[in-house]
Design a protein around this motif. Structure first.
Motif, PDB file in Angstrom:
ATOM      1  N   ARG A 129      44.879  36.336  41.198  1.00  0.00           N
ATOM      2  CA  ARG A 129      44.244  37.542  41.273  1.00  0.00           C
ATOM      3  C   ARG A 129      43.519  37.834  42.605  1.00  0.00           C
ATOM      4  O   ARG A 129      43.598  38.843  42.994  1.00  0.00           O
ATOM      5  CB  ARG A 129      43.461  37.871  40.294  1.00  0.00           C
ATOM      6  CG  ARG A 129      43.158  39.229  39.846  1.00  0.00           C
ATOM      7  CD  ARG A 129      42.060  39.324  38.785  1.00  0.00           C
ATOM      8  NE  ARG A 129      41.097  38.571  38.764  1.00  0.00           N
ATOM      9  CZ  ARG A 129      39.769  38.783  39.261  1.00  0.00           C
ATOM     10  NH1 ARG A 129      39.836  40.256  39.710  1.00  0.00           N
ATOM     11  NH2 ARG A 129      38.699  38.008  39.430  1.00  0.00           N
ATOM     12  N   LEU A 130      43.017  36.832  43.325  1.00  0.00           N
ATOM     13  CA  LEU A 130      42.114  37.182  44.476  1.00  0.00           C
ATOM     14  C   LEU A 130      42.869  36.288  45.630  1.00  0.00           C
ATOM     15  O   LEU A 130      43.224  35.327  45.371  1.00  0.00           O
ATOM     16  CB  LEU A 130      40.730  36.709  44.126  1.00  0.00           C
ATOM     17  CG  LEU A 130      40.170  37.050  42.999  1.00  0.00           C
ATOM     18  CD1 LEU A 130      38.732  36.503  42.785  1.00  0.00           C
ATOM     19  CD2 LEU A 130      39.822  38.638  43.119  1.00  0.00           C
ATOM     20  N   ASP A 145      42.069  42.117  46.698  1.00  0.00           N
ATOM     21  CA  ASP A 145      42.908  42.124  45.444  1.00  0.00           C
ATOM     22  C   ASP A 145      44.377  41.527  46.119  1.00  0.00           C
ATOM     23  O   ASP A 145      45.213  42.350  46.809  1.00  0.00           O
ATOM     24  CB  ASP A 145      43.147  43.527  44.945  1.00  0.00           C
ATOM     25  CG  ASP A 145      44.095  43.775  43.487  1.00  0.00           C
ATOM     26  OD1 ASP A 145      43.388  44.078  42.531  1.00  0.00           O
ATOM     27  OD2 ASP A 145      45.053  43.186  43.766  1.00  0.00           O
ATOM     28  N   SER A 146      45.112  40.563  45.336  1.00  0.00           N
ATOM     29  CA  SER A 146      46.425  40.044  45.654  1.00  0.00           C
ATOM     30  C   SER A 146      47.461  41.220  45.435  1.00  0.00           C
ATOM     31  O   SER A 146      48.646  40.978  46.170  1.00  0.00           O
ATOM     32  CB  SER A 146      46.685  38.796  44.993  1.00  0.00           C
ATOM     33  OG  SER A 146      46.863  39.086  43.365  1.00  0.00           O
ATOM     34  N   GLU A 147      47.386  42.115  44.844  1.00  0.00           N
ATOM     35  CA  GLU A 147      48.425  43.128  44.528  1.00  0.00           C
ATOM     36  C   GLU A 147      48.350  44.207  45.752  1.00  0.00           C
ATOM     37  O   GLU A 147      49.308  44.507  46.178  1.00  0.00           O
ATOM     38  CB  GLU A 147      48.183  43.898  43.234  1.00  0.00           C
ATOM     39  CG  GLU A 147      48.642  42.882  41.996  1.00  0.00           C
ATOM     40  CD  GLU A 147      50.132  42.698  41.919  1.00  0.00           C
ATOM     41  OE1 GLU A 147      51.049  43.328  42.383  1.00  0.00           O
ATOM     42  OE2 GLU A 147      50.610  41.535  41.493  1.00  0.00           O
ATOM     43  N   LEU A 152      37.488  43.423  47.492  1.00  0.00           N
ATOM     44  CA  LEU A 152      36.733  43.533  46.499  1.00  0.00           C
ATOM     45  C   LEU A 152      35.504  42.954  46.681  1.00  0.00           C
ATOM     46  O   LEU A 152      34.216  43.117  45.784  1.00  0.00           O
ATOM     47  CB  LEU A 152      37.503  42.657  45.466  1.00  0.00           C
ATOM     48  CG  LEU A 152      38.846  43.014  44.914  1.00  0.00           C
ATOM     49  CD1 LEU A 152      39.656  42.107  43.841  1.00  0.00           C
ATOM     50  CD2 LEU A 152      38.800  44.636  44.254  1.00  0.00           C
ATOM     51  N   ASN A 198      34.368  40.154  39.760  1.00  0.00           N
ATOM     52  CA  ASN A 198      34.303  40.137  41.193  1.00  0.00           C
ATOM     53  C   ASN A 198      33.358  40.217  42.033  1.00  0.00           C
ATOM     54  O   ASN A 198      33.115  40.352  43.093  1.00  0.00           O
ATOM     55  CB  ASN A 198      35.112  41.882  41.589  1.00  0.00           C
ATOM     56  CG  ASN A 198      36.578  41.662  41.080  1.00  0.00           C
ATOM     57  OD1 ASN A 198      37.274  40.843  41.077  1.00  0.00           O
ATOM     58  ND2 ASN A 198      37.046  42.885  40.740  1.00  0.00           N
TER      59      ASN A 198
END
Length: 407
Positions: A129-130, A145-147, A152, A198
């Motif tokens: 996720r990170l 944020d990996s998307e 964050l 986070n």
């Protein structure tokens, strides 16, 4: 008899509707089959950094060809790459502070941000996720944020509570959605724990030694080891028992010996661990150090061709491969991990910067910067299997890193 009776109870309109659904389903199935022929996985793909042109080439290790190239990635003079948990997206960390998410199937940039002025690599969290980036300028770690690559968390690497910041090196992911890294200027190891969200919980370990220059985490995620440039020795943190603090290993391994000028900083990474032995480049010496990983005591020193840069274990752990800094960077040597003897040597060309094994070890790929080529070998026969042109190649990163701790 029962089947006839059952069919007889179904209205003719319902039967026709069922037939229609079967026909439509068959068409969709055929269409799906047609699409499947153009779908592929990523497990046999790798990315190769072309540092001079700011590009990444996509290497297909099955066909042994480059199948795409992605442009516009900035300064890649010391770039590194990690992968999303599905192995489709590569996160490229540029020296200019650029962080770029690349689709290695479509060969295109998904999103890019210039997040700092000078960076030195990064890591992706256990849950994918990170994405964290280690920065020289401004010193610290930034987490995205990996998307979307939305920022964050910003972790400034402050020194003794002042506004001064340290360069950050040796950033790795650790189990439990933690990131571990070292501070070059203040001689510290920090853990940033994102297990609850986070907002990270930071743990600091001071006085680990002078100028930590790189670090590794063992493949099981238990031990974090930082190499020290300013003095002999290494700093070890047991992540199963972080409350015990950092302890020194290999203290004064070169005491009384003259250190040679260091032309290129050696690299540490989990590849150098084979079985119960760790193989580590000795700074300023033509040696590879051998460490027993059960007690972290030095058990051997192997004379080699030059100052080692990467010491990498074959996936079957039978051999480790070593490349060297200037002026000996035309040579690769192979060490037997049982008897610690040098059992092979290659001269692939001038400027061998990086090596990477295929996931199951049937291939090894070398970047030969000054000859502008990437060369693949059979690691058992030492025969070349491919030679591909690429301007100033450096790092090679297999997509199987997506499933490995610390890579």
């Amino acid at each position: 008899m029962m089947r006839i009776a059952f069919s007889a109870r179904i209205p003719s309109t319902a039967l026709q509707a069922t037939r229609n659904l079967l026909v439509v389903g068959g068409i969709l199935l055929l269409a799906g089959c047609a699409n499947i022929s153009s779908v592929r996985g990523t497990a046999d793909l790798a990315t190769v950094v072309a540092r001079a042109t700011g590009e990444v080439a996509i290497l297909d290790t099955s066909t042994r060809q480059f199948i795409g190239i992605v442009e516009g990635l900035g300064d890649l003079s010391h770039a590194s790459i990690v992968y999303s948990r599905d192995g489709r997206f590569a996160f490229v960390f540029g020296r200019d502070g650029g962080l770029t998410k690349v689709d290695i199937l479509r060969h295109e940039v998904v999103v890019r941000t210039l997040q700092a002025g000078n960076s030195i690599g990064g890591a992706i969290s256990q849950d994918g996720r990170l994405v964290a980036v280690a920065n020289y300028e401004p010193g610290g770690v930034r987490v995205f944020d990996s998307e979307t690559l939305e920022l964050l968390a910003d972790i400034p690497a402050t020194i003794d509570g002042s506004s001064d910041r340290s360069k950050v090196i040796g950033l790795v992911d650790a189990p439990g959605n933690r990131f571990v890294f070292s501070l070059w200027d203040s001689g510290e190891i920090w853990i940033a724990d994102f297990s609850t969200g986070n907002e990270p919980k930071i743990s600091r370990y001071k006085d680990i030694g002078t100028q930590p220059y790189d670090a590794l985490i063992t493949s099981d995620g238990r031990y974090y080891i930082a190499g020290l440039f300013g003095e002999d020795g290494m700093a070890l943190l047991d992540l199963w028992h972080p409350e015990n603090g950092v302890r020194r290993i290999l203290d004064h391994y070169g005491m009384g010996e003259e250190r040679l000028p260091v032309y290129k900083m050696p690299h540490l990474e989990g590849w150098a661990i084979a079985g119960k032995r760790a193989f580590v480049p000795a700074i300023g010496r033509h040696e590879v150090l051998v460490i027993d990983t059960e007690n972290w005591q030095q058990i051997g020193r192997i004379p080699v061709h030059g100052q080692p840069v990467f010491v990498m274990a074959h996936p079957d752990n039978r051999h480790v491969w070593v490349n060297f800094s200037v002026p000996d960077y035309d040579t690769v040597q192979i060490i037997d991990t049982e008897n610690l003897a040098i059992v092979g040597e290659l001269k692939p060309g001038t400027g061998v910067l990086h090596m990477e094994f295929s996931p199951r070890g049937d291939q090894i790929w070398l970047s030969v910067r000054d000859d502008n080529k990437v060369v693949g070998y059979n690691p058992y026969t030492l025969q070349p299997i491919a030679e591909l042109p690429l301007p100033s190649p450096s790092g090679i990163f297999m997509s199987d890193r997506a499933g490995r701790i610390g890579l």
